[in-house]
Structure formats: C-alpha cells, structure tokens
Design an enzyme around this catalytic site. Structure first.
Site, PDB file in Angstrom:
ATOM      1  CD  GLU A   1      -1.933  -2.313   1.063  1.00 49.49           C
ATOM      2  OE1 GLU A   1      -0.588  -2.902   1.794  1.00 49.49           O
ATOM      3  OE2 GLU A   1      -2.325  -3.094   1.017  1.00 49.49           O
TER       4      GLU A   1
ATOM      5  CG  HIS B   1     -12.853  -6.951   5.334  1.00 50.42           C
ATOM      6  ND1 HIS B   1     -12.025  -7.841   6.765  1.00 50.42           N
ATOM      7  CD2 HIS B   1     -11.637  -6.970   4.569  1.00 50.42           C
ATOM      8  CE1 HIS B   1     -11.037  -9.006   6.245  1.00 50.42           C
ATOM      9  NE2 HIS B   1     -10.429  -8.085   5.073  1.00 50.42           N
TER      10      HIS B   1
END
Ligand SMILES: Cc1ncc(C[n+]2csc(CCOP(=O)(O)OP(=O)(O)O)c2C)c(N)n1
Ligand SMILES: [Mg+2]
Lengths: 330, 344
Positions: free
Chosen positions: A62, A131
């Site tokens: 990322e 999530h």
C-alpha cells in the site's frame, strides 16, 4: 447532458471510465484492479478498454501504491489509486500524510500532487474489525489533503470527477454498503462534476438539523420520514466533503432549526463529529436552543463480527430517531 | 572496471569540473558547521566524505532531464546538478528565497522542479517509491531515454517502503537507479545492526535486478558504474541497485556527538583517505594538473561561499503572513467561498 439510473458502484466505475477516456493523464492502479476488475468490480472492464499501461495491477504494497501514485503525479499524470479496503490505508499513512499532503507546502508551491486515493470503507456488511472501519478522522486533521465521502450515485460520479481534476491529493471514501444497495439518477457528461467543499441539504426541516455524511445520510433520511409522523421535522445536511468543510452550510442549518444532531458512523472520541460540534459552538452558539448533540458508534477499537455486536455498534435510523426526539423536546 | 588504477574514464574537463564541485561542497559544509556553532544555522547535516559518490553519480545524470530523488545527505549531488552555494545557504538559513522550500524545510531537503530534483520529507526511506512512480510515468508517456536516480543510506534499507519500492521496480523493470550511499553508520547504528548481509548490493537478487558494489570514495569508479546503470535504464533494461561504500567524516548532524559510537582512530583513518584529496592526487598524477591550480580552486570555492553567506544573511526571512500559502492550489473555475475569505 443525459441522466441514467445507476448504482453507486456503477457511477464510480463510469466516472473512472470517462476520466480515462477524456484525459490521457489519468491512470488507475491498485491491487486486483486490472485483470479481475477490483474486488468490488469498481474497475471492471477498464483494462480491456484502456490497456495495461493505464490500468495497472500492483502488488500488495500500500505504501508502494500511494508512493508510486505520488511519483506519477509529480510527472503530471492524474493517478487514481485504489486501496482495497480503507482498513489497509494504515500501511500507506506515511505516504498519504507526510508525502502527498505536504508536498505542495514543503516545496513552497514548486511541486504539487494531483492524485486520488479511492477506498471502500464502512460497516454493516459483516466485515468485522478489518473490513468495516471508518477512518476519515485520521486524515481530516492534516491540511493539504482533501477528504470526500459521497452519499449518492450522482455525487459519487460528480465528486470523483472533481477529485481527479483537483490539483491536490484527495482521499475518496466510498461506503461499501451503498455500492449495490443504492440506485439513483446520475447526470453524465463532461460538465457534470460536483464541486468539493459544498454540502447538500437532502431534506429541509424546521425542528432539528442532522449533520452527517456517507451511509448515515440514508439512515438519517429514514429517521426523518418516520419522525415526520410524530410531528418532528428533521433537516438533513449531507456534508459530501469533510475537507474542505462547508462551514457556511453547517452554520446556516443551525440558524434555521436551533438544534444540531451530528451523526457519524465512526466512534465518538476524536471523530470528525467533534470538529462539527466545535464549529457550531464557536460560530453558531447564539443560534442554539439546545446543546449540540453527537450520535456516534461506541468507543471500541473497531466493528465486531457477530450480528448482535455489529448491530450494537452501528448507528441506525432507530438510534437517530431516539436522539432526535430527545433533542427536539429539549 | 575503471578506478584510480585503471584507464582514465573522464575527460580532463570533466575531471576538473568534478573536482571543483567536490571542493565547493566541502567549503559549503565547512561553512554550515561554522554557522551552526555561531547559532546562525539551526540545523546542519553533513555531506563530508560523500563527495566522490555524489559527484560521481552526477557525471551520469543529465541535469534537468533525468529525475533525481535525493536524500538529506546529497548536497554535493545537487551542487553538481547546478544548484549554487547561494541556493544552499538560503536554504540553511530558512530565507524566503530558499529555492528548496521558501524557508519551510530544515536544511538538507533539496528541491528544484526546474532541475527535476524532487522535494523530500525527513521520513527515512519514504522517497524511493516516488522515484519508482516517476519512472512508471515516463514509461506510460513513452518517454524513453530518460531515467530516474534515487539515493539513500544503508540504514534506510531496513524500512518497509524501501522494500516496496524495489519490489515494484523489479516487477515492472522500471528505469530507476537505486544508489546506496553506504557509509557504515545510521546515526550510531553500524552496518550490521541495520543490514543483515555484508553488502546492501546482495539484496538486489531478491528484487530481480543487478546489484553492484563500488568504492564510493573513487569518483571515477562511481561514474563508470553509474553510467552503466543509467545506460541500462535508458535502454529499457530495468533497474539497478548500486552500493557506494564510503564514510561520513563528520557527525550525523549538529545534534549528534559521534564520539559516543565510533573511535577517533577510525575517523582519522578515513580522513587519510578523504575522497577529495584522493582525486586531487589523480588530477596531478594522471591529468598533469599543477598543484597551484588545485589551490586556486580551493580559494575560489571559499570566496564563493563567503559571498553566498553574505547574500543569504542579507536575504529577507519569509513574512509571517505567508504561513498559510501553498496548502492547496487553485481549483480551476471555482469561486472563492466565504470561509476561504475569512481565513485569508
Ligand atoms: C522514518 C524515520 N525514522 C527515523 C528517522 C531519524 N533518522 C534520521 S537519519 C537516520 C539514520 C539514517 O541512516 P542511513 O540510512 O544509513 O543514512 P545516513 O544518514 O547514514 O546517510 C535516522 C534514524 C527519520 N528521519 N525517519
Ligand atoms: Mg548510513
């Protein structure tokens, strides 16, 4: 300009498709975005149409994805980076806050960083701790970075196009529960952008102002419809962008109703709702007929998995009704 | 491989101008430490000892054409790319005319868009990914014949972002040359406490790119290795990891006391191998340059730095009213909102 019915996801995909078609500087990069079309299919079909130089599969890195997007932006491209879930923005935080957000300032305006980071966020989808997070407050306190949270398909398209055209870095947070559950009219065409920094009044009302963003706009509208039967008239303000913040719209709604309920899916302490409350306390105090009230998730580290716990975490229309009723009676 | 003992790799003109920049860089460094002791420069980070590595790198870079993503140690590099002692003193004194940042960043954060020297933060290892993105952009734009150089210390190779940068560059075979200025210490931490293998260059295998060790105190060896790596990058042959073994001759910064972690005898031994004196000898021995010419270069550098100091001293500081400039740019077609006006 034509208008079509689209889901939030279709609107976002369409905006990227058109930006790629209209502007050769635009590229899309992220994990699983090209061959698969994204884990939510937000980039479905883009590889086939625009090729592997403009729709780029990246490794699970990322900081690398955002850092590469920064480098691309420095050379004049308009990268749109996808971070697969907002929960995984953390490994890229140094790149987002220390690099992208500070590039223009630290070079005295010599360099700038026009990039967009898209990330699905939010709970209520049984995604558990990693999530489901609402991460906006981590990013709203660093000037130099814009933070956008669309609540409708029309805005998702218009704001994403405005974010891609913006000369500075933009974090674009998409509520994943709305991706397929929300449909609405979307104005297409090159001019149909929605400017960053302008809130929208989703429902005018006399008694209590609800100031919110993201999926909570829809919970608030449901609460407003239900409370209308009890004679309580809610106004619902959708901030649309948190940075820059439309302070005028916040203060104007408080002026109209005298009561402010700030609704946030994030947990309470240190959340963005606190900033709204501070703006009202500082600049709208004389307009208030009741204390400013925040309705947010409990102060636990993240959204738990089990349905009973997740329900206890999530702010809902029912919880908003209770809080708004109390505030109206104050 | 070219070195002090090999065939001449540089023309006489190249060699003399490289030497001049090395001497100039040391003169700036000397001045910065002096200003620090006088309380006129708040922060100094040295490049002393790294001059052969940095000026050697520059010999393979087309200034203003290739991108350079440097780190705080790279003063001699940016001088070689065309920045001036005046630019550096304006930067060190935080003046409004500081070309790197207008007085916003502490010394060592070099930048110039016109020269394609990219602004960096202080966050160690965070900048390599920008070099990779620039290289990616060059590929997307079909701009062949341009390469990206980025530099860092051996300590930075322990950072996660370092690994991500080399991973992506290796997967995509991008035109980047990664240059490690391997000076044996990361502040106090010796090589073995930051790097689990003897050479940073060994790590290259894990990223699918060639790695090479060179003597970083040998200007010509660095220049030759850099030229090979840049030629490979420009010809779409992929990235290279080049490790230049060198030594920092002064404390890490003016906040550091290097006697706490390294022996004076060790520093003295490296001083005897100072890359500037070493290349001066090459000039005399192989290029037939008269020692008087070297003395003249040193005198000129000191005079230039004196003038730059006077200029920077006299230059205005940034006005406090400019503190909120350049947070955001101007959005095309947007009318200013009342809030912006309130805070203007
Ligand atoms: C992320 C981060 N951690 C720590 C520091 C503090 N710091 C500045 S320089 C440095 C040592 C770096 O050593 P190396 O990479 O070998 O480069 P050198 O200074 O030796 O040239 C450290 C720990 C920092 N600036 N950034
Ligand atoms: Mg080091």
């Amino acid at each position: 300009m034509t208008t079509t019915e689209q889901t939030l996801l279709e609107a976002i995909r369409g905006a990227m498709h058109d930006a790629l078609a209209w502007d050769a500087r635009v590229v899309v990069l992220g994990e699983d975005v090209a061959v698969k079309g994204g884990v939510f299919l937000a980039t479905d079909g883009l590889l086939e149409r625009f090729g592997a130089l403009r729709v780029i599969d990246m490794p699970i890195a990322e900081a690398g994805i955002v850092g590469v997007a920064i480098g691309m932006a420095l050379h004049g491209l308009r990268p749109v980076a996808e971070i697969q879930f907002a929960d995984y923005l953390y490994p890229a935080i140094d790149q987002i806050l220390n690099e992208a957000a500070r590039m223009r300032y630290r070079s005295n305006g010599d360099w700038n960083c026009p990039l967009v980071i898209r990330a699905p966020f939010g709970g209520g989808i049984h995604g558990a701790l990693y999530h489901s997070q609402s991460v906006e407050a981590l990013f709203t306190s660093t000037p130099g970075l814009k933070v956008v949270v669309p609540a409708t398909p029309h805005d998702a398209r218009g704001l994403l196009l405005a974010a891609i055209a913006d000369p500075d870095p933009v974090l674009f947070l998409e509520h994943k529960r709305l991706y397929r559950t929300l449909r609405g009219p979307v104005a297409t065409g090159q001019g149909a952008t929605v400017p960053l920094g302008v809130a929208a009044c989703r429902r005018p009302g006399r008694d209590v102002s609800i100031i919110t963003y993201g999926a909570m706009v829809h919970e608030s509208l449901r609460a407003a419809d239900a409370l209308a039967h009890e004679g309580v008239d809610l106004e619902v303000i959708d901030l649309r962008t948190l940075v820059p913040l439309d302070r005028d719209a916040v203060l104007a709604t408080v002026r109209r109703t005298g009561r402010a309920l700030i609704v946030s899916e994030d947990n309470l302490t240190g959340g963005f709702a606190g900033e709204i409350a501070a703006v009202i306390a500082e600049h709208g105090f004389a307009d208030l007929d009741a204390p400013v009230r925040r309705l947010a998730a409990p102060d636990v580290p993240a959204v738990p998995f089990s349905e009973t716990l997740e329900d206890a975490f999530m702010v809902s229309a029912a919880k908003i009704m209770t809080a708004a009723r109390e505030l109206a009676r104050y | 491989m070219g070195s002090d003992d090999g065939p001449p790799a540089l023309s006489a003109a190249e060699a003399l101008s490289a030497y001049t920049v090395m001497v100039q860089a040391r003169a700036v460094d000397d001045r910065l430490w002096q200003l620090s002791r006088q309380g006129r420069a708040h922060f100094v980070i040295t490049s002393a000892g790294h001059e052969a590595t940095q000026v050697g790198m520059a010999l393979a870079i087309r200034a203003g054409h290739d991108y350079v993503v440097p780190y705080y140690r790279d003063m001699a590099l940016v001088l070689a790319l065309g920045q001036t002692p005046r630019d550096l003193l304006l930067h060190a004194m935080g003046r409004a005319a500081d070309p790197a940042s207008g007085g916003r960043q502490m010394y060592g954060h070099f930048s110039s868009r016109a020269r394609r020297i990219v602004s960096g933060s202080s966050s160690v290892g965070s900048h390599l990914v920008h070099a990779v993105g620039l290289a990616f952009a060059l590929r997307i734009g079909g701009e062949r014949d341009t390469a990206v150089v980025t530099s860092f210390g051996e300590g930075a190779t322990a950072e996660g972002a370092w690994h991500e940068a080399l991973t992506i560059a290796g997967i995509q075979r991008l035109p980047v040359v990664f240059v490690c200025e391997s000076n044996q210490y990361a502040i106090s931490m010796p090589h073995h406490a930051e790097v689990p293998v003897a050479d940073v260059a060994l790590k290259a295998a894990g990223y699918g790119m060639p790695g090479e060790v060179v003597d970083g105190n040998d200007l010509r060896a660095v220049a030759l290795a850099m030229r090979r790596a840049m030629a490979r990058a420009r010809a779409d042959g992929g990235p290279t990891l080049l490790e230049c073994k060198t030594y920092r001759l002064r404390p890490h910064s003016n906040a550091d006391d290097d006697r706490r972690y390294r022996a004076a005898a060790e520093v003295d031994a490296w001083r005897a191998r100072d890359p500037i004196g070493r290349f001066g000898e090459v000039l005399v021995r192989e290029y037939g340059v008269a020692p008087a010419v070297l003395a003249q270069i040193a005198g000129q550098a000191r005079a230039e730095v004196d003038q730059a100091t006077l200029d920077a001293d006299a230059a205005p500081a940034p006005h406090p009213a400019t503190i909120a400039d350049h947070v955001f740019g101007t959005v095309a077609g947007a009318a200013p909102r009342s809030e912006d006006q309130r805070h203007a």
